[in-house]
Every structure is written in structure tokens, then in C-alpha cells.
Design a protein around this motif. Sequence first.
Motif, PDB file in Angstrom:
ATOM      1  N   GLN A   9       3.886   1.449  -1.374  1.00 40.24           N
ATOM      2  CA  GLN A   9       4.401   1.524  -2.744  1.00 40.24           C
ATOM      3  C   GLN A   9       3.327   2.072  -3.684  1.00 40.24           C
ATOM      4  N   ASP A  10       2.097   1.557  -3.542  1.00 39.18           N
ATOM      5  CA  ASP A  10       0.986   1.995  -4.411  1.00 39.18           C
ATOM      6  C   ASP A  10       0.688   3.483  -4.228  1.00 39.18           C
TER       7      ASP A  10
ATOM      8  N   LYS B 153       0.823  -1.211   0.000  1.00 43.56           N
ATOM      9  CA  LYS B 153       0.000   0.000   0.000  1.00 43.56           C
ATOM     10  C   LYS B 153       0.862   1.268   0.000  1.00 43.56           C
TER      11      LYS B 153
ATOM     12  N   GLN C 186       3.451   5.551  -5.895  1.00 39.67           N
ATOM     13  CA  GLN C 186       3.351   5.485  -7.357  1.00 39.67           C
ATOM     14  C   GLN C 186       2.156   6.287  -7.865  1.00 39.67           C
ATOM     15  N   MET C 187       1.057   6.289  -7.104  1.00 39.81           N
ATOM     16  CA  MET C 187      -0.115   7.060  -7.489  1.00 39.81           C
ATOM     17  C   MET C 187       0.212   8.557  -7.506  1.00 39.81           C
TER      18      MET C 187
END
Length: 287
Positions: A119-120, A117, A123-124
Motif C-alpha cells: 500500500q505504501d 508495504k 501511494q508513494m
Amino acid sequence: DEATDPSTCEENWGCIQRFCEQVNADAEGPLLALRLLAHKIQSPQEEEALHALTVLETCVNNCGDRFHSEMAKFRFLNELIKVLSPKYYGIWSSEKVKSRVTEVIFSWTVWFPQEVKIQDAYQMLKKQGIVKEDPKLPEDKILPPPSPRPQNSIFDTDEEKSKLLARLLKSSHPEDLRAANRLIQSVVREEQEKSAQVSRRVSTIREVSENVRRMDELLESYRRHELSPADQESLRALSQRCEKLRPLLFRLASEALADEEALAEILQASDELSRALGQCRQVVAGQ
């Protein structure tokens, strides 16, 4: 309130330490602490937000797995994202606070690579253009290893580097701390390249498998003279794409020489590709 008092320029380390102790002592400490810290980090007063971020980073260092688990949830990460997003508080948050929040999230992507989460979320932020490039972390500010460091850390596979890092981090000399930071960033870059290689290998082998399956289906129809002109064109395009995949597989094989399992997987995909291309040439030439 004392630990994040905006009227003081210096951090109140005594208060911060007591805050960490309270977090560790209370069953719901991490959940409550992060709720309070999110509110303070979103403060319109720059100094209060910066102090709150210092408290947050100190908690990451001193409050263990329960705290790490809560901070890695979208519930808290979204509160940090609001400070950066122009749809929320990013319009009036100071650049200094936004820069620090970005540094914090980026540093977590390094030290908690297993937390998807985090990392996500990062990246978002990059995809939306809120974060345009990875921040350059100050050399005298070490990415703090969690206490205890999570299992499967990127340093666990290299005992020599792990020991060197531990020795450098214990030092009080600025040059040793800068060396520790350079070591961390070097290992992270190596790990990112390894991840990129794995990603390239997985996606290429998947594409080879799908193309071979589709080519076998089209060739079977071709043998029965049931292939439409459109499908004949698809077969030609598929054959051309598979020819281009061959050198890519050879390159992946050279990268995976030290990994017998990965190499075997690549060579098997290469054999399947060669078989399908050979059959295609035979069938088309024969008819």
C-alpha cells in the motif's frame, strides 16, 4: 530463461508451470525467484520484461504464502518501482511494460490489503506523480485471488458474495469473468469507503479530544485571570473550531449507526465537546 524468452510472442506455459513447481520445491525458492524475476522485468527488451511479469503473476497465484511474504517486502517492491521511476529505468522502459507493472502493483493493493508495504509503495508512486490515476484493469483479466487467499480477506465478511465470486472465477465463460471483476471492484470500493469513514472518525475524535484538553487548560487560566491576550485569542479560535466540529460528529454518528462501539465513542466525544463549550460560555460570560 526459457519462460521469459524474448524471441517468442506466446507464453511458454509449460516452462512457467515448471518454474512455479521449482519455487515451491526449494526452501529459498521465493527469494531466488523474485531476484531473477526482478532482473528480467528490468530488461531493456520489452517482450522479455512482459513475459517475466506473466511469470510473476502466475507465481502469485500458485506459490502461496512464502512467495507473497517475499514479494511484499521493500527489497522486491523497490525493484518494480525502478522500472517506473525516471531516476532509474523509467527513462527507457517501454510504456507497455510500465503500464503492466503499475497494473500488477495496483492489483496487489486490492488482493493483499493487509500488506502495508505494498500500500505504501503504491501511494508513494501516486504522491510522486509517477502514477497519476488508478489503472483500469481489463475486464477479462481477473485480479487473481492468491492460493490460498490470505486471512481477513475483504470477502470473508460476506459469505454470499464470497460464494458467488468463487463460482464466477471457476467459470470459463468470459461474461462470468467480467462479472467477477465487477464484483471485486464493487466490494473494493465499499471497503475503501468503510476505511475512509473509519479514518474520518478516528481523526475527528482525536481532534475533539485534543481541543477539549487545550480548552480546559485555557479556561483554568482564564478563571485565575492569568490568560494573556494571545491566549484569549487562542481560546476564541478554539471555541469557534469546536462549534464547527459538532455537526461533523453528528454526521459521523449517522454513518456509524450499525456499529455500537463506534457510535458510543462518537457520542462520548460529543458529550465532552458540549461540556467544554458550555463551560467556556459560562466562564467568559461570568467574567
